[in-house]
Scaffold this motif. Structure first.
Motif, mmCIF file in Angstrom:
data_model
loop_
_atom_site.group_PDB
_atom_site.id
_atom_site.type_symbol
_atom_site.label_atom_id
_atom_site.label_comp_id
_atom_site.label_asym_id
_atom_site.label_seq_id
_atom_site.Cartn_x
_atom_site.Cartn_y
_atom_site.Cartn_z
ATOM 1 N N TRP A 114 0.856 -1.179 0.000
ATOM 2 C CA TRP A 114 0.000 0.000 0.000
ATOM 3 C C TRP A 114 0.895 1.232 0.000
ATOM 4 N N ASP A 115 0.736 2.092 -0.989
ATOM 5 C CA ASP A 115 1.553 3.296 -1.094
ATOM 6 C C ASP A 115 1.005 4.354 -0.141
ATOM 7 N N ALA A 116 1.570 4.415 1.048
ATOM 8 C CA ALA A 116 1.104 5.344 2.087
ATOM 9 C C ALA A 116 2.308 6.125 2.603
ATOM 10 N N GLN A 117 2.857 6.972 1.755
ATOM 11 C CA GLN A 117 4.075 7.692 2.119
ATOM 12 C C GLN A 117 3.862 8.578 3.344
ATOM 13 N N PHE A 167 8.891 10.147 11.913
ATOM 14 C CA PHE A 167 8.964 11.266 12.854
ATOM 15 C C PHE A 167 8.628 10.807 14.268
ATOM 16 N N GLY A 168 7.535 10.024 14.391
ATOM 17 C CA GLY A 168 7.093 9.624 15.717
ATOM 18 C C GLY A 168 8.116 8.784 16.451
ATOM 19 N N CYS A 169 8.758 7.847 15.746
ATOM 20 C CA CYS A 169 9.726 6.976 16.406
ATOM 21 C C CYS A 169 10.975 7.742 16.832
ATOM 22 N N ILE A 170 11.429 8.663 16.005
ATOM 23 C CA ILE A 170 12.599 9.461 16.394
ATOM 24 C C ILE A 170 12.245 10.386 17.560
ATOM 25 N N LYS A 171 11.122 11.081 17.423
ATOM 26 C CA LYS A 171 10.790 12.090 18.433
ATOM 27 C C LYS A 171 10.457 11.462 19.776
ATOM 28 N N LEU A 172 9.486 10.551 19.807
ATOM 29 C CA LEU A 172 9.083 9.968 21.087
ATOM 30 C C LEU A 172 10.088 8.938 21.574
ATOM 31 N N GLY A 173 10.810 8.301 20.629
ATOM 32 C CA GLY A 173 11.830 7.345 21.033
ATOM 33 C C GLY A 173 12.972 7.988 21.781
ATOM 34 N N HIS A 188 13.667 3.898 5.638
ATOM 35 C CA HIS A 188 14.268 4.415 4.400
ATOM 36 C C HIS A 188 14.381 3.333 3.325
ATOM 37 N N ARG A 189 14.319 2.066 3.724
ATOM 38 C CA ARG A 189 14.454 0.989 2.749
ATOM 39 C C ARG A 189 13.197 0.853 1.870
ATOM 40 N N TYR A 190 12.028 1.279 2.370
ATOM 41 C CA TYR A 190 10.809 1.085 1.583
ATOM 42 C C TYR A 190 10.008 2.367 1.347
ATOM 43 N N ALA A 191 10.414 3.489 1.902
ATOM 44 C CA ALA A 191 9.684 4.743 1.715
ATOM 45 C C ALA A 191 10.481 5.682 0.816
ATOM 46 N N THR A 192 9.774 6.574 0.136
ATOM 47 C CA THR A 192 10.446 7.520 -0.770
ATOM 48 C C THR A 192 10.873 8.800 -0.080
ATOM 49 N N PHE A 193 10.334 9.083 1.105
ATOM 50 C CA PHE A 193 10.610 10.336 1.821
ATOM 51 C C PHE A 193 10.246 11.539 0.947
ATOM 52 N N SER A 194 9.083 11.450 0.327
ATOM 53 C CA SER A 194 8.645 12.541 -0.541
ATOM 54 C C SER A 194 8.415 13.800 0.288
ATOM 55 N N VAL A 195 8.596 14.947 -0.356
ATOM 56 C CA VAL A 195 8.439 16.224 0.351
ATOM 57 C C VAL A 195 7.020 16.398 0.887
ATOM 58 N N PHE A 212 16.635 14.717 9.371
ATOM 59 C CA PHE A 212 16.911 13.356 8.915
ATOM 60 C C PHE A 212 16.037 12.988 7.719
ATOM 61 N N ALA A 213 14.766 13.383 7.763
ATOM 62 C CA ALA A 213 13.858 13.042 6.665
ATOM 63 C C ALA A 213 14.285 13.715 5.364
ATOM 64 N N LEU A 214 14.580 15.011 5.422
ATOM 65 C CA LEU A 214 14.955 15.723 4.197
ATOM 66 C C LEU A 214 16.341 15.306 3.723
ATOM 67 N N ALA A 215 17.253 15.043 4.654
ATOM 68 C CA ALA A 215 18.583 14.571 4.258
ATOM 69 C C ALA A 215 18.485 13.202 3.590
ATOM 70 N N THR A 216 17.619 12.334 4.110
ATOM 71 C CA THR A 216 17.409 11.029 3.479
ATOM 72 C C THR A 216 16.850 11.200 2.080
ATOM 73 N N ARG A 217 15.909 12.116 1.924
ATOM 74 C CA ARG A 217 15.343 12.398 0.595
ATOM 75 C C ARG A 217 16.439 12.854 -0.370
ATOM 76 N N VAL A 218 17.307 13.745 0.067
ATOM 77 C CA VAL A 218 18.391 14.240 -0.779
ATOM 78 C C VAL A 218 19.307 13.101 -1.204
ATOM 79 N N GLU A 219 19.687 12.257 -0.246
ATOM 80 C CA GLU A 219 20.594 11.145 -0.555
ATOM 81 C C GLU A 219 19.942 10.150 -1.512
ATOM 82 N N LYS A 220 18.641 9.911 -1.346
ATOM 83 C CA LYS A 220 17.940 9.004 -2.259
ATOM 84 C C LYS A 220 17.895 9.587 -3.677
#
Length: 256
Positions: free
Chosen positions: A114-117, A125-131, A170-177, A243-251
């Motif tokens: 299911w494409d649910a970006q 975000f939730g895992c980084i922030k609350l983690g 990051h292995r399965y998501a596109t990190f779209s803007v 982290f999200a935007l940097a991952t997008r740039v690297e991808k």
């Protein structure tokens, strides 16, 4: 290092025999956005269903923690934090259960193609922030007083595990803007209503044992602990965005 990689490879191979699945290709992202070794990413992705289930069970535990568990202070707040808030504010209060729900559903969505970006980014975000927010609050602000030792360390270790889970996405998501924007809006809104612009009977951040009680269901939010919790929450929202935007740039760089 070679020994660690060899052990990791054998663990991945053993898990693959029980939970075999063709995995998304490793893109060779730099360590600052993909800190887990590839074998551990593989193991986590192969175990997507069990990990999703653990997170969703954790969500139920979290809602119990907010709704049914009295805060262990005197006088006890029998109704719990959700019971002391209006129903309309419920989506704004249980941040950690929401984060485990997002990552659990993110893994399910990936396994079901299911494409649910937007969902993947809410989980990230939730895992980084609350983690990372909860261990800081427990270790630096609250301390172990007023809570059972097993629950205190469970809260710390389980939330640190959440932070690690984020780096499977990051292995399965596109990190779209647009997806990053959805997550930034949601967690930015949470920061605002938790600490800065109370609405619906707020503030809605997790009650801090370091905040003195001024009345039943009411805490003193003028203490330093409140400000430190707020500052760390904002820092982590910004860190997750980076982290999200940097991952997008690297991808994008690698796809080009």
């Amino acid at each position: 290092m070679a020994t660690d990689e060899g052990v990791g490879g054998r663990i991945d191979a053993a898990v693959a025999r029980l939970f075999d699945r063709r995995l998304p290709a490793a893109e060779g992202l730099p360590r600052y956005v993909a800190p887990l070794p590839e074998w551990l990413e593989n193991v986590g992705l192969r175990l997507a269903w069990p990990i999703a289930l653990v997170n969703l069970v954790g969500t139920l535990f979290g809602f119990w923690y907010y709704a049914g568990r009295p805060l262990e202070v005197a006088p006890p707040l029998v109704e719990g934090q959700l019971g002391a808030a209006p129903v309309a504010a419920y989506p704004l209060i249980p941040d950690s259960p929401a984060a485990t729900m997002f990552i659990g559903l993110s893994l399910v969505a990936w396994r079901l193609d299911w494409d649910a970006q937007w969902l993947h980014m809410l989980g990230f975000f939730g895992c980084i922030k609350l983690g990372l927010w909860t261990p800081f609050v427990q270790l630096v602000l609250n301390g172990p007083g007023g809570i059972a030792p097993w629950l205190y360390w469970f809260l710390i270790l389980s939330h640190l595990a959440m932070a690690l889970e984020a780096f499977l996405i990051h292995r399965y998501a596109t990190f779209s803007v647009p997806a990053v924007a959805v997550a930034l809006f949601w967690y930015g809104l949470n920061d605002v209503v938790d600490y800065f612009v109370p609405v619906l009977g707020g503030p809605h951040h997790t009650w801090l044992r370091a905040e003195p009680i001024v009345a039943a269901g009411q805490f003193d939010h003028t203490v330093l602990a409140h400000d430190l919790a707020a500052a760390w929450a904002v820092v982590l929202t910004l860190l997750a965005t980076f982290f999200a935007l940097a991952t997008r740039v690297e991808k994008v760089k690698r796809s080009a």
